[in-house]
Scaffold this motif. Structure first.
Motif, mmCIF file in Angstrom:
data_model
loop_
_atom_site.group_PDB
_atom_site.id
_atom_site.type_symbol
_atom_site.label_atom_id
_atom_site.label_comp_id
_atom_site.label_asym_id
_atom_site.label_seq_id
_atom_site.Cartn_x
_atom_site.Cartn_y
_atom_site.Cartn_z
ATOM 1 N N GLY A 1 -5.891 -7.735 0.399
ATOM 2 C CA GLY A 1 -5.058 -9.048 0.825
ATOM 3 C C GLY A 1 -4.563 -9.666 -0.548
ATOM 4 N N ARG B 1 -0.787 -8.978 -1.191
ATOM 5 C CA ARG B 1 0.263 -8.997 0.032
ATOM 6 C C ARG B 1 1.627 -9.492 -0.395
ATOM 7 N N ASP C 1 1.216 -7.684 6.687
ATOM 8 C CA ASP C 1 -0.025 -8.281 7.412
ATOM 9 C C ASP C 1 -0.657 -7.293 8.410
ATOM 10 N N ALA D 1 -4.355 -5.108 8.038
ATOM 11 C CA ALA D 1 -5.489 -5.245 9.361
ATOM 12 C C ALA D 1 -5.917 -3.952 10.011
ATOM 13 N N GLU D 2 -4.532 -3.261 10.128
ATOM 14 C CA GLU D 2 -5.239 -2.171 11.104
ATOM 15 C C GLU D 2 -4.928 -0.786 10.594
#
Length: 200
Positions: free
Chosen positions: A10, A13, A53, A57-58
């Motif tokens: 993160g 980012r 993002d 996350a995935e």
């Protein structure tokens, strides 16, 4: 000296989103999604940040240690993965640029040609800052994952968005799936698949 690659988190980012924005500002598909130069300058960075993002996350984001290149990967299940992908693009359109149907359309069109039936690694995006393209950074980023794919017997998939990138992927063993995807009133994309090979 080899290319040092690490997994982003993160805290990376903004770096990764900015890198993708600069790498894809002049990409044919980005130009189709945002045909107006001013709109592309202002909204395109927000779309790239939204993609980052999602993958943070995935999936997994790989970045070179010097921050000049990155790759966004998703592991896709044999059944095709998340059925909400197209709805996700509709939500992106609503959040970023409600009047721009192409934000949603690109998700619908690429989902329609994405192979199902076998688990695979999906290279969603790979970007190299313009001043560093042609140095082998993209090939190094992809190659590190393809080596694992070969060891584990897992295929890989991507959609090339330019003739230049298509040629790179062909050198790495990817082949065109069926036929190119013609974006309405816009450029072509090339869905490409790579079978794993212990001999590579």
């Amino acid at each position: 000296m080899g290319v040092v690659i690490r997994t982003a988190d993160g805290g990376d980012r903004e770096l990764v989103a900015g890198l993708l924005d600069s790498a894809f500002q002049d990409d044919p598909v980005s130009g189709w999604i945002f045909p107006g130069e001013e709109d592309r300058r202002t909204t395109h960075p927000r779309l790239m940040a939204a993609f980052v993002d999602i993958v943070l996350a995935e999936g997994r984001v790989d970045v070179t240690e010097d921050g000049a290149a990155c790759a966004l990967w998703l592991s896709v299940a044999a059944d095709g993965g998340d059925e909400d992908d197209e709805e996700g693009f509709a939500r992106l359109r609503e959040a970023l640029d409600p009047g721009n149907e192409r934000i949603e359309q690109i998700g619908t069109l690429t989902a329609a040609v994405h192979p199902v039936g076998r688990a695979h690694e999906y290279l969603w995006m790979i970007g190299v800052v313009p001043g560093r393209q042609g140095e082998g950074l993209g090939a190094a980023l992809i190659g590190s994952v393809l080596e694992r794919c070969d060891r584990e017997g897992v295929p890989a998939y991507l959609e090339a968005s330019s003739v230049r990138s298509r040629k790179l992927y062909e050198r790495l063993g990817f082949e065109l799936v069926d036929r190119p995807l013609d974006l309405p009133g816009g450029p072509q994309m090339w869905p490409m698949w790579r079978e794993p090979s212990a001999s590579r």
